[in-house]
Scaffold this active site. Sequence first.
Site, PDB file in Angstrom:
ATOM      1  N   PRO A  11      32.500  41.293  26.536  1.00 26.27           N
ATOM      2  CA  PRO A  11      32.945  39.913  26.364  1.00 26.27           C
ATOM      3  C   PRO A  11      33.708  39.355  27.558  1.00 26.27           C
ATOM      4  O   PRO A  11      34.470  40.045  28.211  1.00 26.27           O
ATOM      5  CB  PRO A  11      33.852  39.980  25.129  1.00 26.27           C
ATOM      6  CG  PRO A  11      34.235  41.406  24.987  1.00 26.27           C
ATOM      7  CD  PRO A  11      33.108  42.202  25.560  1.00 26.27           C
ATOM      8  N   ASN A  12      33.429  38.101  27.801  1.00 27.26           N
ATOM      9  CA  ASN A  12      34.081  37.273  28.815  1.00 27.26           C
ATOM     10  C   ASN A  12      33.684  37.615  30.251  1.00 27.26           C
ATOM     11  O   ASN A  12      34.109  36.919  31.175  1.00 27.26           O
ATOM     12  CB  ASN A  12      35.605  37.297  28.663  1.00 27.26           C
ATOM     13  CG  ASN A  12      36.038  36.735  27.337  1.00 27.26           C
ATOM     14  OD1 ASN A  12      35.617  35.655  26.959  1.00 27.26           O
ATOM     15  ND2 ASN A  12      36.843  37.485  26.604  1.00 27.26           N
ATOM     16  N   ARG A  19      37.455  33.264  35.748  1.00 33.41           N
ATOM     17  CA  ARG A  19      38.467  33.768  34.810  1.00 33.41           C
ATOM     18  C   ARG A  19      39.457  34.660  35.546  1.00 33.41           C
ATOM     19  O   ARG A  19      39.083  35.701  36.075  1.00 33.41           O
ATOM     20  CB  ARG A  19      37.794  34.564  33.697  1.00 33.41           C
ATOM     21  CG  ARG A  19      38.797  35.176  32.747  1.00 33.41           C
ATOM     22  CD  ARG A  19      38.128  36.097  31.739  1.00 33.41           C
ATOM     23  NE  ARG A  19      39.147  36.715  30.909  1.00 33.41           N
ATOM     24  CZ  ARG A  19      39.118  37.976  30.529  1.00 33.41           C
ATOM     25  NH1 ARG A  19      38.127  38.754  30.872  1.00 33.41           N
ATOM     26  NH2 ARG A  19      40.089  38.459  29.793  1.00 33.41           N
ATOM     27  N   TYR A  24      40.560  39.691  38.274  1.00 33.96           N
ATOM     28  CA  TYR A  24      39.169  40.153  38.260  1.00 33.96           C
ATOM     29  C   TYR A  24      38.403  39.849  39.541  1.00 33.96           C
ATOM     30  O   TYR A  24      37.259  40.271  39.677  1.00 33.96           O
ATOM     31  CB  TYR A  24      38.435  39.535  37.066  1.00 33.96           C
ATOM     32  CG  TYR A  24      39.065  39.916  35.745  1.00 33.96           C
ATOM     33  CD1 TYR A  24      38.956  41.212  35.261  1.00 33.96           C
ATOM     34  CD2 TYR A  24      39.797  38.998  35.008  1.00 33.96           C
ATOM     35  CE1 TYR A  24      39.551  41.571  34.063  1.00 33.96           C
ATOM     36  CE2 TYR A  24      40.390  39.352  33.806  1.00 33.96           C
ATOM     37  CZ  TYR A  24      40.263  40.640  33.343  1.00 33.96           C
ATOM     38  OH  TYR A  24      40.846  41.003  32.158  1.00 33.96           O
ATOM     39  N   ASN A  74      30.826  48.337  31.167  1.00 29.21           N
ATOM     40  CA  ASN A  74      32.100  47.634  31.226  1.00 29.21           C
ATOM     41  C   ASN A  74      32.226  46.931  29.890  1.00 29.21           C
ATOM     42  O   ASN A  74      31.728  45.819  29.703  1.00 29.21           O
ATOM     43  CB  ASN A  74      32.144  46.633  32.385  1.00 29.21           C
ATOM     44  CG  ASN A  74      33.497  45.977  32.510  1.00 29.21           C
ATOM     45  OD1 ASN A  74      34.296  45.991  31.583  1.00 29.21           O
ATOM     46  ND2 ASN A  74      33.762  45.386  33.660  1.00 29.21           N
ATOM     47  N   ALA A  77      37.225  44.021  26.744  1.00 33.81           N
ATOM     48  CA  ALA A  77      38.235  44.205  25.696  1.00 33.81           C
ATOM     49  C   ALA A  77      37.784  45.151  24.592  1.00 33.81           C
ATOM     50  O   ALA A  77      38.617  45.789  23.946  1.00 33.81           O
ATOM     51  CB  ALA A  77      38.618  42.853  25.099  1.00 33.81           C
ATOM     52  N   GLU A  98      32.086  54.617  32.430  1.00 31.99           N
ATOM     53  CA  GLU A  98      32.910  53.469  32.035  1.00 31.99           C
ATOM     54  C   GLU A  98      33.475  52.834  33.298  1.00 31.99           C
ATOM     55  O   GLU A  98      34.023  53.538  34.160  1.00 31.99           O
ATOM     56  CB  GLU A  98      34.037  53.961  31.133  1.00 31.99           C
ATOM     57  CG  GLU A  98      35.014  52.907  30.701  1.00 31.99           C
ATOM     58  CD  GLU A  98      36.167  53.472  29.879  1.00 31.99           C
ATOM     59  OE1 GLU A  98      37.143  52.737  29.685  1.00 31.99           O
ATOM     60  OE2 GLU A  98      36.115  54.653  29.443  1.00 31.99           O
ATOM     61  N   HIS A 100      35.775  49.442  34.959  1.00 30.62           N
ATOM     62  CA  HIS A 100      36.649  48.279  34.808  1.00 30.62           C
ATOM     63  C   HIS A 100      36.934  47.719  36.189  1.00 30.62           C
ATOM     64  O   HIS A 100      37.215  48.477  37.126  1.00 30.62           O
ATOM     65  CB  HIS A 100      37.967  48.660  34.130  1.00 30.62           C
ATOM     66  CG  HIS A 100      37.754  49.214  32.766  1.00 30.62           C
ATOM     67  ND1 HIS A 100      37.477  48.410  31.691  1.00 30.62           N
ATOM     68  CD2 HIS A 100      37.736  50.492  32.321  1.00 30.62           C
ATOM     69  CE1 HIS A 100      37.305  49.181  30.627  1.00 30.62           C
ATOM     70  NE2 HIS A 100      37.453  50.434  30.985  1.00 30.62           N
ATOM     71  N   ARG A 107      48.221  47.329  33.964  1.00 31.72           N
ATOM     72  CA  ARG A 107      48.280  46.107  33.162  1.00 31.72           C
ATOM     73  C   ARG A 107      49.001  46.359  31.844  1.00 31.72           C
ATOM     74  O   ARG A 107      49.724  47.335  31.706  1.00 31.72           O
ATOM     75  CB  ARG A 107      46.850  45.587  32.961  1.00 31.72           C
ATOM     76  CG  ARG A 107      46.211  45.242  34.335  1.00 31.72           C
ATOM     77  CD  ARG A 107      44.856  44.650  34.224  1.00 31.72           C
ATOM     78  NE  ARG A 107      44.931  43.377  33.503  1.00 31.72           N
ATOM     79  CZ  ARG A 107      43.880  42.822  32.924  1.00 31.72           C
ATOM     80  NH1 ARG A 107      42.697  43.399  32.979  1.00 31.72           N
ATOM     81  NH2 ARG A 107      44.008  41.668  32.285  1.00 31.72           N
TER      82      ARG A 107
END
Length: 145
Positions: A11-12, A19, A24, A74, A77, A98, A100, A107
């Site tokens: 998502p996103n 964003r 990012y 990725n 969330a 995985e 990111h 964070r």
Amino acid sequence: MTDTVHVLNGPNLNLLGTREPEVYGRATLADVEAACRTACERHGLGLVFRQSNHEGELVTWLQEARGSLGVVLNAAAYTHTSIALADAIKAVGLNVVEVHLSNVFAREAFRHHSYISPVARAVICGLGIDGYRLAIDALAASRVN
């Protein structure tokens, strides 16, 4: 096993480039796809590149990736919330890296836990879109190991 890598984005990530660019980066999802395509071509691999804001669709795509060389995931969330994604990875025995874009450990505390990491072959975080290329390199190397 086919020589195809599935790159799945959660998502996103369709909003990359606009964003929170301070977190990012300014690269768009199209830039990520182009980098992945170049990396796959260098290794003689096919590429399936997808993005969804829907958890169930990601589960379906993980199931469809069965028999491929592997998945660069990725989950965004969903990394921190989705037992369903972890179960799908385990259920089909996928070779998953995985990824990111940001360093999730620098964070918010809720981002420090991943349901994906325990069922992934490796985790790459904090290297921006280069993390995708490194994940593809790792999957390509697994063909000969």
